[in-house]
Design a protein around this motif. Structure first.
Motif, PDB file in Angstrom:
ATOM      1  N   MET A   1       0.833  -1.168   0.000  1.00 41.51           N
ATOM      2  CA  MET A   1       0.000   0.000   0.000  1.00 41.51           C
ATOM      3  C   MET A   1       0.883   1.238   0.000  1.00 41.51           C
ATOM      4  O   MET A   1       1.996   1.203   0.463  1.00 41.51           O
ATOM      5  CB  MET A   1      -0.902   0.011   1.217  1.00 41.51           C
ATOM      6  N   GLY A   2       0.332   2.287  -0.511  1.00 43.02           N
ATOM      7  CA  GLY A   2       1.089   3.510  -0.549  1.00 43.02           C
ATOM      8  C   GLY A   2       0.573   4.400  -1.649  1.00 43.02           C
ATOM      9  O   GLY A   2      -0.241   3.983  -2.462  1.00 43.02           O
ATOM     10  N   PHE A   3       1.065   5.594  -1.673  1.00 41.54           N
ATOM     11  CA  PHE A   3       0.574   6.572  -2.624  1.00 41.54           C
ATOM     12  C   PHE A   3       0.990   6.216  -4.040  1.00 41.54           C
ATOM     13  O   PHE A   3       2.163   6.015  -4.325  1.00 41.54           O
ATOM     14  CB  PHE A   3       1.093   7.960  -2.246  1.00 41.54           C
ATOM     15  N   HIS A   4       0.029   6.098  -4.916  1.00 40.67           N
ATOM     16  CA  HIS A   4       0.246   5.947  -6.349  1.00 40.67           C
ATOM     17  C   HIS A   4      -1.029   6.401  -7.057  1.00 40.67           C
ATOM     18  O   HIS A   4      -2.008   6.727  -6.411  1.00 40.67           O
ATOM     19  CB  HIS A   4       0.629   4.511  -6.718  1.00 40.67           C
ATOM     20  N   THR A   5      -1.021   6.429  -8.355  1.00 38.06           N
ATOM     21  CA  THR A   5      -2.190   6.892  -9.097  1.00 38.06           C
ATOM     22  C   THR A   5      -2.576   5.888 -10.173  1.00 38.06           C
ATOM     23  O   THR A   5      -1.777   5.063 -10.598  1.00 38.06           O
ATOM     24  CB  THR A   5      -1.920   8.258  -9.750  1.00 38.06           C
ATOM     25  N   PHE A   6      -3.809   5.995 -10.618  1.00 31.93           N
ATOM     26  CA  PHE A   6      -4.333   5.162 -11.696  1.00 31.93           C
ATOM     27  C   PHE A   6      -3.769   5.667 -13.015  1.00 31.93           C
ATOM     28  O   PHE A   6      -3.690   6.867 -13.249  1.00 31.93           O
ATOM     29  CB  PHE A   6      -5.868   5.246 -11.701  1.00 31.93           C
ATOM     30  N   GLY A  46     -10.259  11.473  -5.615  1.00 29.01           N
ATOM     31  CA  GLY A  46      -9.847  10.599  -6.705  1.00 29.01           C
ATOM     32  C   GLY A  46     -10.970  10.407  -7.692  1.00 29.01           C
ATOM     33  O   GLY A  46     -11.292   9.291  -8.084  1.00 29.01           O
ATOM     34  N   SER A  47     -11.570  11.502  -8.105  1.00 30.05           N
ATOM     35  CA  SER A  47     -12.778  11.464  -8.938  1.00 30.05           C
ATOM     36  C   SER A  47     -12.552  10.892 -10.329  1.00 30.05           C
ATOM     37  O   SER A  47     -13.503  10.490 -10.993  1.00 30.05           O
ATOM     38  CB  SER A  47     -13.371  12.863  -9.053  1.00 30.05           C
ATOM     39  N   GLY A  48     -11.309  10.856 -10.779  1.00 33.72           N
ATOM     40  CA  GLY A  48     -11.017  10.265 -12.081  1.00 33.72           C
ATOM     41  C   GLY A  48     -11.790  10.919 -13.205  1.00 33.72           C
ATOM     42  O   GLY A  48     -11.829  12.141 -13.331  1.00 33.72           O
ATOM     43  N   THR A  49     -12.449  10.105 -14.008  1.00 29.37           N
ATOM     44  CA  THR A  49     -13.194  10.590 -15.181  1.00 29.37           C
ATOM     45  C   THR A  49     -14.586  11.090 -14.823  1.00 29.37           C
ATOM     46  O   THR A  49     -15.340  11.480 -15.708  1.00 29.37           O
ATOM     47  CB  THR A  49     -13.314   9.473 -16.225  1.00 29.37           C
ATOM     48  N   ASP A  67      -8.922  15.381  -8.080  1.00 29.85           N
ATOM     49  CA  ASP A  67      -7.985  14.412  -8.646  1.00 29.85           C
ATOM     50  C   ASP A  67      -6.640  15.099  -8.798  1.00 29.85           C
ATOM     51  O   ASP A  67      -6.582  16.287  -9.122  1.00 29.85           O
ATOM     52  CB  ASP A  67      -8.459  13.866  -9.995  1.00 29.85           C
ATOM     53  N   ILE A  68      -5.580  14.350  -8.575  1.00 28.66           N
ATOM     54  CA  ILE A  68      -4.238  14.919  -8.657  1.00 28.66           C
ATOM     55  C   ILE A  68      -3.735  14.959 -10.102  1.00 28.66           C
ATOM     56  O   ILE A  68      -2.789  15.660 -10.416  1.00 28.66           O
ATOM     57  CB  ILE A  68      -3.261  14.139  -7.744  1.00 28.66           C
ATOM     58  N   VAL A  88     -11.160  20.025  -9.169  1.00 27.62           N
ATOM     59  CA  VAL A  88     -10.113  20.484  -8.259  1.00 27.62           C
ATOM     60  C   VAL A  88      -8.894  19.595  -8.459  1.00 27.62           C
ATOM     61  O   VAL A  88      -8.929  18.407  -8.120  1.00 27.62           O
ATOM     62  CB  VAL A  88     -10.585  20.429  -6.786  1.00 27.62           C
ATOM     63  N   GLU A  89      -7.828  20.167  -9.006  1.00 29.69           N
ATOM     64  CA  GLU A  89      -6.592  19.410  -9.168  1.00 29.69           C
ATOM     65  C   GLU A  89      -5.766  19.605  -7.908  1.00 29.69           C
ATOM     66  O   GLU A  89      -5.251  20.691  -7.636  1.00 29.69           O
ATOM     67  CB  GLU A  89      -5.819  19.889 -10.392  1.00 29.69           C
ATOM     68  N   SER A  90      -5.669  18.523  -7.125  1.00 35.27           N
ATOM     69  CA  SER A  90      -5.018  18.636  -5.830  1.00 35.27           C
ATOM     70  C   SER A  90      -4.713  17.251  -5.287  1.00 35.27           C
ATOM     71  O   SER A  90      -5.408  16.282  -5.586  1.00 35.27           O
ATOM     72  CB  SER A  90      -5.953  19.356  -4.855  1.00 35.27           C
TER      73      SER A  90
END
Length: 187
Positions: A1-6, A46-49, A67-68, A88-90
Motif C-alpha cells: 500500500m502507498g501513494f500511487h495513481t491510476f 480521486g474522482s477520475g473521469t 484528482d491529482i 479540483v486538481e489537488s
C-alpha cells in the motif's frame, strides 16, 4: 500500500458501467442518508473521469471533484461536467478548501491509492462537525481478479483503525466479497 495513481491511459475503464456491480449510485446515496440525509457540499476524492461524481451530482448542491492528475480531469471534461461540479486538481492531503466547508466526502476505489494518514487529517479539517465520509474500495480480503493486486489493498478493519485514530466515529465497516464499505462521521 502507498501513494500511487491510476494510469490515465486506462481511463476508459473508469467509465465502464460494469463498475456498478461493485458499487451503485443508490448504495452510495444510502450510505450518506444513513447519517441523516444527503449533504450540500460533496467532495469526491480521486474522482477520475467523473463516473461516480456525475451519478451523485444531482443529489448535492455543490460537488468538488478532486484528482491529482490533470489528465483525469481532461477525460471528465470530454464526458461533460455537471454544472454544480468544480474540478479540483489537488493532492488529497492538501485540499484547497476552507475549514469545515464540506458536508460529505466520497472515496470510491481510491483509498488504497491515497496517502491515508495525511488525507484523514486533512478531511478532519475540511469536514464540518457531523460530516460523513463514505469509502468503497477493493478489499484486501477479496479473492477475485478484479481491482489492484491484493497486496495494495486495505481491509475494512485497517480502515476502521485508521479512521478511529484520526478522530472519526466509524458507523459501519463491512467486507463485501471483492470490496469493502466503510462509513464514518466527523465528531
Amino acid at each position: 500500500m502507498g501513494f500511487h495513481t491510476f494510469d490515465p491511459a486506462k481511463a476508459a475503464k473508469l467509465d465502464d458501467e460494469s463498475r456498478y456491480q461493485f458499487c451503485s449510485r443508490e448504495e452510495l446515496l444510502g450510505a450518506f442518508a444513513a447519517g441523516g440525509g444527503t449533504d450540500d457540499h460533496l467532495v469526491d476524492l480521486g474522482s477520475g473521469t467523473g463516473f461516480y461524481t456525475t451519478a451523485l451530482a444531482p443529489f448535492f448542491g455543490q460537488v468538488s471533484a478532486v484528482d491529482i492528475q490533470s489528465e483525469m480531469h481532461d477525460h471528465f471534461r470530454e464526458n461533460g461536467v455537471p454544472a454544480n461540479v468544480s474540478l479540483v486538481e489537488s493532492s488529497t492531503d492538501s485540499l484547497p478548501l476552507d475549514d469545515g466547508s464540506v458536508d460529505a466526502v466520497l472515496s470510491t476505489m481510491t483509498a488504497h491509492e491515497l496517502p491515508l494518514a495525511a488525507t484523514l487529517a486533512e478531511l478532519r479539517r475540511v469536514l464540518g462537525t457531523g460530516g460523513r465520509f463514505v469509502i468503497v474500495d477493493w478489499s484486501a480480503e477479496g479473492q477475485g481478479e478484479a481491482g489492484p493486486p491484493r497486496s495494495e489493498r486495505l481491509s475494512a478493519a485497517d480502515l476502521r483503525e485508521s479512521l478511529t485514530e484520526a478522530g472519526f466515529s466509524v458507523d459501519r465497516a463491512e467486507e463485501r466479497g471483492e470490496t469493502l464499505l466503510v462509513t464514518a462521521t466527523r465528531d
